[in-house]
Motif scaffolding. Structure first.
Motif, PDB file in Angstrom:
ATOM      1  N   VAL A 248      -3.086   1.739  -5.512  1.00 14.87           N
ATOM      2  CA  VAL A 248      -4.505   1.750  -5.141  1.00 14.87           C
ATOM      3  C   VAL A 248      -5.041   0.354  -4.845  1.00 14.87           C
ATOM      4  O   VAL A 248      -6.056   0.206  -4.166  1.00 14.87           O
ATOM      5  N   PHE A 249      -4.383  -0.675  -5.359  1.00 18.13           N
ATOM      6  CA  PHE A 249      -4.629  -2.050  -4.900  1.00 18.13           C
ATOM      7  C   PHE A 249      -3.430  -2.891  -5.288  1.00 18.13           C
ATOM      8  O   PHE A 249      -2.914  -2.782  -6.401  1.00 18.13           O
ATOM      9  N   ASP A 250      -3.008  -3.737  -4.362  1.00 18.10           N
ATOM     10  CA  ASP A 250      -1.813  -4.549  -4.589  1.00 18.10           C
ATOM     11  C   ASP A 250      -2.137  -6.031  -4.480  1.00 18.10           C
ATOM     12  O   ASP A 250      -2.338  -6.557  -3.392  1.00 18.10           O
ATOM     13  N   THR A 251      -2.196  -6.694  -5.622  1.00 16.28           N
ATOM     14  CA  THR A 251      -2.379  -8.153  -5.616  1.00 16.28           C
ATOM     15  C   THR A 251      -1.063  -8.878  -5.383  1.00 16.28           C
ATOM     16  O   THR A 251      -1.039 -10.081  -5.136  1.00 16.28           O
ATOM     17  N   GLY A 252       0.034  -8.140  -5.478  1.00 17.68           N
ATOM     18  CA  GLY A 252       1.357  -8.749  -5.469  1.00 17.68           C
ATOM     19  C   GLY A 252       1.877  -8.987  -6.868  1.00 17.68           C
ATOM     20  O   GLY A 252       3.019  -9.387  -7.048  1.00 17.68           O
TER      21      GLY A 252
ATOM     22  N   LEU B 284      -9.978   8.375   1.576  1.00 14.56           N
ATOM     23  CA  LEU B 284      -9.250   7.844   0.431  1.00 14.56           C
ATOM     24  C   LEU B 284      -8.810   6.406   0.680  1.00 14.56           C
ATOM     25  O   LEU B 284      -8.961   5.532  -0.183  1.00 14.56           O
ATOM     26  N   VAL B 285      -8.267   6.147   1.855  1.00 10.88           N
ATOM     27  CA  VAL B 285      -7.767   4.806   2.172  1.00 10.88           C
ATOM     28  C   VAL B 285      -8.900   3.789   2.217  1.00 10.88           C
ATOM     29  O   VAL B 285      -8.743   2.641   1.786  1.00 10.88           O
ATOM     30  N   ASN B 286     -10.045   4.192   2.701  1.00 16.77           N
ATOM     31  CA  ASN B 286     -11.160   3.256   2.881  1.00 16.77           C
ATOM     32  C   ASN B 286     -11.915   2.952   1.592  1.00 16.77           C
ATOM     33  O   ASN B 286     -12.701   2.003   1.545  1.00 16.77           O
ATOM     34  N   ALA B 287     -11.700   3.738   0.552  1.00 13.69           N
ATOM     35  CA  ALA B 287     -12.415   3.517  -0.707  1.00 13.69           C
ATOM     36  C   ALA B 287     -11.842   2.303  -1.436  1.00 13.69           C
ATOM     37  O   ALA B 287     -10.628   2.161  -1.548  1.00 13.69           O
ATOM     38  N   PRO B 288     -12.699   1.415  -1.948  1.00 11.15           N
ATOM     39  CA  PRO B 288     -12.217   0.237  -2.670  1.00 11.15           C
ATOM     40  C   PRO B 288     -11.747   0.586  -4.074  1.00 11.15           C
ATOM     41  O   PRO B 288     -12.042   1.668  -4.595  1.00 11.15           O
ATOM     42  N   LEU B 289     -11.036  -0.343  -4.684  1.00 13.25           N
ATOM     43  CA  LEU B 289     -10.444  -0.095  -5.997  1.00 13.25           C
ATOM     44  C   LEU B 289     -11.477   0.278  -7.046  1.00 13.25           C
ATOM     45  O   LEU B 289     -11.231   1.160  -7.878  1.00 13.25           O
ATOM     46  N   ASN B 290     -12.655  -0.370  -7.018  1.00  8.40           N
ATOM     47  CA  ASN B 290     -13.634  -0.070  -8.068  1.00  8.40           C
ATOM     48  C   ASN B 290     -14.293   1.291  -7.880  1.00  8.40           C
ATOM     49  O   ASN B 290     -15.072   1.731  -8.726  1.00  8.40           O
ATOM     50  N   LYS B 291     -13.979   1.969  -6.790  1.00 13.43           N
ATOM     51  CA  LYS B 291     -14.430   3.347  -6.577  1.00 13.43           C
ATOM     52  C   LYS B 291     -13.264   4.339  -6.591  1.00 13.43           C
ATOM     53  O   LYS B 291     -13.475   5.549  -6.580  1.00 13.43           O
TER      54      LYS B 291
ATOM     55  N   ASP C 125      -6.502  -9.140   1.285  1.00 13.31           N
ATOM     56  CA  ASP C 125      -7.847  -8.633   1.536  1.00 13.31           C
ATOM     57  C   ASP C 125      -7.901  -7.134   1.811  1.00 13.31           C
ATOM     58  O   ASP C 125      -8.867  -6.467   1.442  1.00 13.31           O
ATOM     59  N   MET C 126      -6.888  -6.604   2.455  1.00  8.86           N
ATOM     60  CA  MET C 126      -6.907  -5.200   2.872  1.00  8.86           C
ATOM     61  C   MET C 126      -6.056  -4.306   1.971  1.00  8.86           C
ATOM     62  O   MET C 126      -5.787  -3.151   2.311  1.00  8.86           O
ATOM     63  N   MET C 127      -5.694  -4.798   0.796  1.00  7.63           N
ATOM     64  CA  MET C 127      -4.720  -4.073  -0.014  1.00  7.63           C
ATOM     65  C   MET C 127      -5.265  -2.851  -0.746  1.00  7.63           C
ATOM     66  O   MET C 127      -4.542  -2.196  -1.490  1.00  7.63           O
ATOM     67  N   LYS C 128      -6.522  -2.503  -0.523  1.00  9.17           N
ATOM     68  CA  LYS C 128      -6.981  -1.176  -0.960  1.00  9.17           C
ATOM     69  C   LYS C 128      -6.268  -0.077  -0.173  1.00  9.17           C
ATOM     70  O   LYS C 128      -6.263   1.085  -0.586  1.00  9.17           O
ATOM     71  N   CYS C 129      -5.649  -0.469   0.948  1.00 13.41           N
ATOM     72  CA  CYS C 129      -4.987   0.516   1.813  1.00 13.41           C
ATOM     73  C   CYS C 129      -3.565   0.816   1.368  1.00 13.41           C
ATOM     74  O   CYS C 129      -2.872   1.603   2.011  1.00 13.41           O
ATOM     75  N   ASP C 130      -3.101   0.209   0.261  1.00 14.43           N
ATOM     76  CA  ASP C 130      -1.695   0.338  -0.097  1.00 14.43           C
ATOM     77  C   ASP C 130      -1.353   1.701  -0.681  1.00 14.43           C
ATOM     78  O   ASP C 130      -0.222   1.934  -1.097  1.00 14.43           O
ATOM     79  N   MET C 131      -2.340   2.584  -0.708  1.00 17.47           N
ATOM     80  CA  MET C 131      -2.080   3.967  -1.130  1.00 17.47           C
ATOM     81  C   MET C 131      -2.173   4.921   0.057  1.00 17.47           C
ATOM     82  O   MET C 131      -2.337   6.126  -0.103  1.00 17.47           O
TER      83      MET C 131
ATOM     84  N   ILE D 299       4.927   3.269   7.081  1.00 19.28           N
ATOM     85  CA  ILE D 299       3.736   3.371   7.935  1.00 19.28           C
ATOM     86  C   ILE D 299       2.843   2.133   7.828  1.00 19.28           C
ATOM     87  O   ILE D 299       1.652   2.181   8.146  1.00 19.28           O
ATOM     88  N   ALA D 300       3.413   1.006   7.400  1.00 18.19           N
ATOM     89  CA  ALA D 300       2.607  -0.191   7.127  1.00 18.19           C
ATOM     90  C   ALA D 300       1.800  -0.661   8.339  1.00 18.19           C
ATOM     91  O   ALA D 300       0.687  -1.170   8.173  1.00 18.19           O
ATOM     92  N   GLY D 301       2.341  -0.498   9.543  1.00 22.75           N
ATOM     93  CA  GLY D 301       1.626  -0.973  10.724  1.00 22.75           C
ATOM     94  C   GLY D 301       0.413  -0.145  11.100  1.00 22.75           C
ATOM     95  O   GLY D 301      -0.709  -0.658  11.177  1.00 22.75           O
ATOM     96  N   PRO D 302       0.573   1.154  11.356  1.00 22.94           N
ATOM     97  CA  PRO D 302      -0.540   1.966  11.864  1.00 22.94           C
ATOM     98  C   PRO D 302      -1.475   2.540  10.817  1.00 22.94           C
ATOM     99  O   PRO D 302      -2.502   3.117  11.164  1.00 22.94           O
ATOM    100  N   ALA D 303      -1.181   2.397   9.525  1.00 23.05           N
ATOM    101  CA  ALA D 303      -1.977   3.087   8.503  1.00 23.05           C
ATOM    102  C   ALA D 303      -3.367   2.517   8.323  1.00 23.05           C
ATOM    103  O   ALA D 303      -4.301   3.225   7.931  1.00 23.05           O
ATOM    104  N   TYR D 304      -3.533   1.215   8.612  1.00 19.51           N
ATOM    105  CA  TYR D 304      -4.835   0.560   8.393  1.00 19.51           C
ATOM    106  C   TYR D 304      -5.012  -0.488   9.475  1.00 19.51           C
ATOM    107  O   TYR D 304      -4.178  -1.379   9.639  1.00 19.51           O
TER     108      TYR D 304
END
Length: 486
Positions: free
Chosen positions: A254-258, A173-180, A270-276, A451-456
């Motif tokens: 699922v994606f955070d542009t800010g 789930l974490v590795n899937a990009p927003l468009n998926k 760049d890695m904000m697909k991991c924000d879920m 869990i911001a540090g170890p999650a991704y």
């Protein structure tokens, strides 16, 4: 999960075998020596005398590996060293293209083989991704890990397989990009997993979210062309040991542009697909609990949306009315995770929970404080609960550090025009985020895990790999199952 964990009575002749030896071993015990030629035995014992911890014996048609337990007084450190030995073993097996391996435990640590297999199985994970070039697709050779005789029981092997499956589900789930994987697709994936293993999912759509007046989730979603979701995952087996449910809340951005407080790129966006990853950890935990038929009533809440600056996006200065009725002055649209969590924490009260735990990739402050080695913990639960979570964290090496929620930190989120602001001071940002959530976690004991540090991870790190790690699944599984006898 393509890797099968199984229990067998004996290893067949000519098979690749791993012998786990006690710390300080200098001569091979009889089960490990087997029918080794004298020269081979001498080679291994010389390596043991030289205090080598990982020894490979190549028989060309098959391999023998000898893994020596670490000599540490801390059993948790011994356990983690064994997982890392599993990671090292994976590299050797991959090089030899081994399909099946047989594990023997010749130590007094009953779970030694399970720990080694845990590190091995987590290392085998590969995100399938979207590659179409056959040359770039490299299916793993290893398909089966067998525990020989007393190395594990069939039940413990099956349980470990269920836990690993939960972790790998979260990683996917974490590795899937927003468009998926937008908010609706995340909800659908979690529901499909529940149908597979036995938890139910109720997906609240935008109309229902608006009717519940979830002002945080609605506001964060305003800039998106896609609607939000609020997923309720419930695992309630017959014979559950707890009268009141445990409620797990996971951030599902699922994606955070800010948003309009746009993140810089390249770099932090760049890695904000991991924000879920918090939502993924909740889903992975429910998956593992249900797959292993753990007798606990557990509910997962995952508010989900992306955070974009389009359309009628919320802006700094806006005042939101939350599900609880509290008002929030928005100072920064990139402090969005706490807004959607706040609505979920308020919603959780309806379940009269025994305990609520939320997980979120919430603040850069937690990363600056702890790096990738631990998660920040804070909350209103009693000391026994916090200690039990900390103990579980050490046992599975997903460590937690407890931070205070002193009254003085409430001053960091004071507002001139609303009840609170959504952003604290430059200092102690992870704690002011916790103080914000505390205002909504009312009427029950609560713990927040940042869990911001170890999650991704942006670079490979032993069995945690690269990308989504599934942080939180093994921790919560360990903690929740430890509560069954309480």
């Amino acid at each position: 999960m393509s890797l099968t964990l199984a229990h067998v009575a004996a290893a067949p002749a000519g098979s690749t075998q791993v012998f786990i030896l006690p710390a300080g071993t200098t001569s091979l015990p009889a089960p490990a020596a087997g029918d080794l030629p004298a020269a081979a035995r001498e080679y291994v014992e010389k390596a043991l005398a030289a205090e080598q911890k990982f020894i490979q014996l190549n028989h060309f048609s098959h391999q023998h590996y000898f893994v020596v337990l670490d000599n540490k007084p801390d059993t948790n450190k011994v356990a983690e060293a064994s997982r890392r030995s599993g990671h090292q073993l994976h590299g050797a097996l991959k090089a030899e293209k081994v399909a099946a391996v047989y594990l023997h435990n010749l130590t007094e640590l009953p779970e030694a083989a399970l720990l080694l297999a845990e590190g091995l199985a987590l290392t085998t994970y590969q995100f399938e991704g979207y590659k179409t070039d056959e040359k770039s697709q490299q299916p793993a050779a290893l398909t089966t890990v067998n525990f020989v005789a007393e190395a594990a029981t069939e039940a413990t092997a099956t349980e470990l397989q269920g836990i690993i499956a939960g972790v790998l589900f979260a990683r996917d789930l974490v590795n899937a990009p927003l468009n998926k994987l937008n908010a609706q697709q995340l909800a659908d994936r979690m529901a499909a997993a529940g149908d597979e293993v036995g938890y139910t999912t109720d997906i609240l759509d935008q109309t229902k979210i608006e009717s519940l007046r979830m002002g945080g989730l609605i506001a964060v979603n305003l800039g998106s062309p896609e609607p939000p979701t609020f997923s309720i995952l419930e695992y309630k087996p017959a014979g559950a040991k707890n009268d009141k449910p445990y409620v797990l809340v996971g951030k599902g951005v699922v994606f955070d542009t800010g948003g309009l407080s746009l993140k810089p790129t390249p770099g932090s966006m760049d890695m904000m697909k991991c924000d879920m990853a918090g939502g993924a950890a909740v889903a992975g935990t429910l998956y593992a609990l249900a797959k292993n038929h753990v007798p606990l009533h557990v509910i997962g809440l995952v508010p989900a949306t992306d955070n974009r600056p389009g359309g009628l996006a919320y802006v700094p200065g806006d005042v939101l009315t939350m599900h609880s009725g509290l008002t929030v002055e928005v100072l920064n649209t990139d402090a969005e995770g706490r807004l959607i969590l706040a609505d979920a924490l308020s919603f959780a009260k309806k379940y009269d929970p025994a305990l609520v735990i939320d997980l979120a990739t919430l603040t850069g402050a937690a990363v600056r404080a702890l790096g990738i080695e631990a998660s920040a913990m804070m909350g209103t639960a009693d000391k026994a609960t916090l200690d039990a979570l900390e103990t579980a964290g050490y046992r599975v090496h997903e460590r937690l550090l407890n931070f205070p929620l002193w009254d003085e930190y409430a001053d960091h989120i004071k507002s001139d025009i609303a009840d609170i602001t959504n952003l604290g001071k430059a200092e102690a940002g992870h704690i002011s985020a916790g103080k914000f959530l505390e205002r909504f976690a009312v009427g029950y004991p609560w713990v927040h895990l940042d869990i911001a540090g170890p999650a991704y991870l942006t670079a490979p790190n032993n069995y945690r790999g690269k990308g989504g790690t599934g942080t939180g699944v093994r921790l919560l599984y360990e903690f929740l199952t430890s509560q069954i006898s309480h």
